[in-house]
Every structure is written in structure tokens, then in C-alpha cells.
Design an enzyme around this catalytic site. Structure first.
Site, PDB file in Angstrom:
ATOM      1  N   GLU A  22      26.583   5.813  67.319  1.00 26.42           N
ATOM      2  CA  GLU A  22      26.562   7.050  67.032  1.00 26.42           C
ATOM      3  C   GLU A  22      25.530   8.046  66.786  1.00 26.42           C
ATOM      4  OE1 GLU A  22      28.128   7.658  62.317  1.00 26.42           O
ATOM      5  OE2 GLU A  22      28.411   5.745  62.707  1.00 26.42           O
ATOM      6  N   LYS A  51      36.997 -13.586  59.172  1.00 28.71           N
ATOM      7  CA  LYS A  51      36.925 -12.364  59.642  1.00 28.71           C
ATOM      8  C   LYS A  51      37.905 -11.083  58.705  1.00 28.71           C
ATOM      9  CE  LYS A  51      35.321 -13.402  63.590  1.00 28.71           C
ATOM     10  NZ  LYS A  51      35.225 -15.250  64.311  1.00 28.71           N
ATOM     11  N   ASP A  81      28.926 -12.493  65.765  1.00 29.27           N
ATOM     12  CA  ASP A  81      29.854 -12.496  66.354  1.00 29.27           C
ATOM     13  C   ASP A  81      30.882 -10.931  65.503  1.00 29.27           C
ATOM     14  OD1 ASP A  81      32.952 -12.634  65.854  1.00 29.27           O
ATOM     15  OD2 ASP A  81      32.618 -14.783  66.272  1.00 29.27           O
ATOM     16  N   HIS A 106      24.398  15.490  60.338  1.00 22.90           N
ATOM     17  CA  HIS A 106      24.911  15.460  61.735  1.00 22.90           C
ATOM     18  C   HIS A 106      24.875  16.635  62.298  1.00 22.90           C
ATOM     19  CE1 HIS A 106      26.898  11.772  61.643  1.00 22.90           C
ATOM     20  NE2 HIS A 106      26.669  11.611  59.520  1.00 22.90           N
TER      21      HIS A 106
END
Length: 520
Positions: free
Chosen positions: A216, A348, A422, A513
Site C-alpha cells: 500500500e 480470529k 499469524d 495519496h
């Protein structure tokens, strides 16, 4: 100490769906997997499928790697089979093929730790018709150069494309055993550097160069800008204020009173349950058990400390042992059903209970940003940023978000990928509680609480080649470094909140951006 598995838990030794007929009428086979504790199989008496009894003389135990042992030769006098947790054995029966449908399966065998065991389940024979091509595997060494190359050729032939970059990597594929199955290559993710960031923690103290893996645009630049501002104001103060990993089984009763009385019994017997849970690990320590009652269900939330590991598997095994003891010793009323995970630990998944009660590390990062630094570097005043935070709080409240800040998931994910965490744990770890105020001196106090930051410096992917190098860059390799790492992550998150919050407040967000990122 080794716990005694109950009949209800012994069913979990059997791998459901593994019952199948072997080709060319070579018999019937199924699989068992050790999900209890490290043992040696010291005998294998017989198997019964329906009314058919298969004695040890007609049973072979397939250990993998081409090794098969007659069940009749397995004994405690030097002929036992090592069965560590996670290992599977294929049981091959010299018996006629079974028809399609459900079949009751029973197996009698013995171990050094548990004694004689009797597993009784039901499994099905289903049609094996499958004409889809199968991904190549090598039974003897699935991480060899030949096995990896076979999968690379398969992927190219199946897709009709030739891969140039996927196939190239710089480490021994055998390092991936336990981390990645069917390995064929790597996804190279750019790693940018931010910082150094000055962290004033109880475990992390000093300047840290931050590796961030991302695709990104503007992300690394934004975090770097926030770190520069924090450094100019003395750095970021970080504190671990909670540490617990959970597994949450559920016990089902005939009515609500049964569940209520069971919860009280668990509370009264915690000192007997604790050693059962801790018998499975030298690291996992049971802190406490929360009981939550609803309908006729008793949900137990086991809370453990897990050392430098994230600990989900560790606490699953420990809770398994504790629940086995509970099932054997609770005699007041019948336990109708038991499930090791009830979805109450919210593994999760973002959840309010983890925000309230902690999952992983609960960390606070805070700083006082000087008025002149904020105005010169971020083009906003403390009053503007604090007011913007109040408006954003309303938006977060209306939307039901688990975070009233801007983008903590960005920094956490980039660091997770770089350091072998993870990544799915970003679900919980991204929760954040941001707070800011203008100090009496006219500066900005800003802090964020991350209530469920699940991180590790041992186990999982932290030992892999590039991931371990990133942890080395942070000085977070070795015993006792997980809280240091948690403090660094929290400091990075605060830098990102400060940078993006100021960019939005000063209307620099879109222009940044345009210059660096996705709007090119």
C-alpha cells in the site's frame, strides 16, 4: 503429570472421514491422530467394524515414510511406537472392502501414559469418484527440491502460464515443515523501513528500526512521519497491562440449573483443575477460568499465560487436558455434550469480550506531542486534532466499529507479515481505543489501548528465514522478548494514528495519496 482422557475425548483420537477402502481389494484403512499428550503405543489388540472383528494379526500400522509395523509386534518391550502430539498413524486392516454408508468403528490399543484405551466412533465410506487432477505430493519428503519442482510444473501446466518470480526463494524449503503445505514458491512482499522509533517501554527501551511489509503506497511514509514527530517529543511510552490467551469450551446440560451448579463446581475446584491443564506444557500457566451461563450452557473461558508464543495451540492442548479431567470427575449431573471450542474465545474474530477482557497482550502506547512540533510538522493544532477525535468517536459508535481510531490494522498487518505472525490474528489485534486531550500546557496528549494484540517471538512463522531476520532487526529474538515486541508494535500503531489523524484534519490525506500512493 499425565491426564486421563475421558471416553468423550477419546473419540477425538479418530480422524473422522478417514475410513476408506484400499485399491485392488487390499483391505480397509483409517487414521488416528494424537491430540492428547505425547505417548508411546505399547500394544494394538483389535479393531471391530460393525460385527467384524479384526485381530492384531491382521492389522498393519503405517507410520509413514514407507514404514509399516504388524500390530501383533507392537509391545512395551522395545517395540513401542512413539506418538507425539500431532502425529498420525494409518491403521490398515486385512478385511474385505466395506459398502458405502455409515459404519461403527471400535479400536482397542494401549499406551504407556494412558494404559488401555477403547475408541468408539462412527464413520462413513463414500464414493471415491474424483476425476480432478491432484496436487503432487511426495510421501517420503514433500519439501525436497524434486517435490517442489513437481508442484511448480503442475501449477504451470494447469494454468497454462509460466511463472518466473514465484519459483525463486533463498532458503531451504524444509524449514517450512509445520508452516506451509504443498509448498511451491513464495509471494515476495515489499518491506519498507520506518523510524527509528524511540520507545520508552518497560521491555522495549531505545531506538528501533521498523520493518513493514506492505503493497500500500504511503503507508510506510505515513508511519515514518508519525515516528519522527513522536521522536521530537521524547518518544512513545508503552506499557503491557494485560497478558492472557484463551480457549473457551462449552458444557451442555439438561437444564439451566445443571449448568449453574456445574459453574460453581468449577469455581470451587480450580486448584484441582489447574495442575491438569499445566501438565501438558512447561510454559502454559492457567491464570483463571471465567464462567458464562446462558440457557442450559456453561461456557468456560480458560485464561493462560503462554510465554513468548502466541499460544492458541498450546492453550487448546492444556484446556483439552483440563476438560478431560472435568468430564471424568464431575458426577453431580450428566453432561449431555461437550465441545472444546464454543466460539466464545472468538479466535480470529473481533469481539467485545476481547476488548473488555484481553486476548493476547493488552498494551497502551501514549505520548505528549508538543504544540509547536504538531503545528510545524503536521499543520494542525492540538485543539483541532482533539476535536476531530470527538467527531470520529461518534462515527465509530454509530457504525459499531471495534476501533475509534484511524487505521491500526495497517501498521499491525505490515509488521505481522514482516515478522512471521499469524496474520489472521489482525482480526482481534486491530481493535483499538484511541483517546486524546489538550493538556493544561496546550500540548496534545494522545494514547491508544490495543486490548487484544496477539504476537509471538517464538513458534509459528517467527523462525522462518526473512521473518526471523526482521525480528532480529528489532532485537526480538530469544527468550523473554514477546512483551518487548508488543510494546514496539503499540508504539508503531500510535505513530500511525497520529500521522493519519493529522493528515485528515489538515486535508493532506488525499494529496499525499496523489503524490505517493494509490491515486497515481
Amino acid at each position: 503429570m499425565v491426564f486421563t482422557p475421558s471416553p468423550m475425548l477419546l473419540k477425538l483420537l479418530y480422524t473422522r472421514g478417514s475410513l476408506h477402502n484400499l485399491p485392488d481389494n487390499a483391505g480397509v484403512a483409517f487414521s488416528i491422530k494424537n491430540r492428547l499428550d505425547t505417548v508411546k503405543v505399547t500394544g494394538f489388540r483389535q479393531v471391530q467394524i460393525g460385527d467384524v472383528v479384526v485381530p492384531a494379526e491382521k492389522i498393519l500400522v503405517d507410520l509413514g515414510d514407507g514404514e509399516r509395523r504388524p500390530a501383533s509386534q507392537i509391545n512395551a518391550d522395545g517395540q513401542a511406537i512413539d506418538l507425539p502430539v500431532g502425529r498420525s498413524l494409518m491403521i490398515v486392516l486385512d478385511t474385505p472392502a466395506l459398502p458405502e454408508g455409515m459404519h461403527p468403528v471400535q479400536a482397542w490399543f494401549s499406551t504407556d501414559a494412558f494404559g488401555d484405551l477403547h475408541v468408539e466412533v462412527e464413520d462413513a465410506i463414500v464414493s471415491a469418484a474424483n476425476h480432478k487432477p491432484r496436487i503432487p505430493r511426495a510421501a517420503d519428503d514433500d519439501y525436497s527440491e524434486a517435490a517442489v519442482a513437481a508442484r511448480q510444473r503442475f501449477a504451470e501446466q494447469f494454468s497454462g502460464k509460466e511463472f518466473t518470480h514465484l519459483k525463486h526463494y533463498s532458503f531451504d524449503a524444509h524449514q517450512l515443515q509445520g508452516n506451509c503445505e504443498h509448498f511451491m514458491g513464495v509471494a515476495q512482499i515489499p518491506v519498507g523501513l520506518a523510524g527509528p522509533l524511540t520507545v520508552n517501554g518497560e521491555h522495549a527501551q531505545g531506538d528501533f528500526l521498523i520493518p513493514m511489509a506492505t503493497t500500500e503506497g504511503t503507508l510506510v511514509a505515513s508511519y515514518n512521519r508519525g515516528m519522527q514527530v513522536l521522536n521530537l517529543c521524547g518518544g512513545v511510552k508503552c506499557t503491557v497491562i494485560g497478558d492472557a490467551m484463551q480457549r473457551a469450551p462449552v458444557f451442555v446440560f439438561a437444564d439451566a440449573r445443571g449448568a449453574r451448579d456445574f459453574g460453581k463446581w468449577v469455581e470451587d475446584n480450580i486448584d484441582l483443575i489447574r495442575p491438569q491443564a499445566e501438565s501438558t506444557s512447561s510454559v502454559a500457566k492457567l491464570q483463571y477460568i471465567d464462567t458464562y451461563l446462558s440457557n442450559k450452557f456453561a461456557y468456560l473461558r480458560f485464561n493462560f499465560s503462554t510465554g513468548d508464543a502466541a499460544g492458541q495451540n498450546m492453550v487448546g492442548r492444556a484446556t483439552f487436558a483440563a476438560c478431560s479431567w472435568i468430564l471424568e470427575n464431575y458426577k453431580d449431573v450428566k453432561i449431555e455434550h461437550f465441545y472444546l471450542e464454543s466460539n466464545f474465545a472468538t479466535d480470529k474474530k473481533a469481539s467485545q469480550i476481547n476488548v473488555m477482557r484481553t486476548r493476547g497482550k493488552r498494551v497502551v502506547a501514549e505520548a505528549v506531542v508538543k504544540r509547536d512540533v504538531l503545528q510545524q510538522r503536521m499543520r494542525v493544532t492540538p485543539e483541532q486534532l482533539a476535536y476531530h477525535g470527538q467527531v470520529s468517536n461518534v462515527g465509530a459508535f454509530i457504525s459499531g466499529a471495534n476501533n475509534n481510531g484511524a487505521h491500526s490494522a495497517n501498521g499491525i498487518t505490515a509488521m505481522f507479515i514482516a515478522t512471521g505472525q499469524d496474520v489472521a490474528n489482525v482480526s482481534e489485534s486491530s481493535a483499538g481505543i484511541l483517546y486524546s486531550e489538550v493538556t493544561p500546557e496546550g500540548d496534545l496528549y494522545i494514547s491508544i489501548t490495543i486490548p487484544s494484540l496477539i504476537v509471538a517471538t517464538h513458534g509459528g512463522g517467527t523462525g522462518l528465514a526473512t521473518q526471523n531476520e526482521c525480528l532480529q532487526m528489532l532485537g526480538c529474538v530469544g527468550r523473554g522478548t514477546v512483551r518487548k515486541f508488543a510494546e514496539i508494535v503499540a508504539g508503531v500503531v500510535l505513530a500511525g494514528e497520529l500521522s493519519l489523524g493529522a493528515a485528515i484534519s489538515s486535508s493532506d490525506w488525499v494529496s499525499s495519496h496523489e503524490q505517493y500512493g494509490r491515486n497515481r
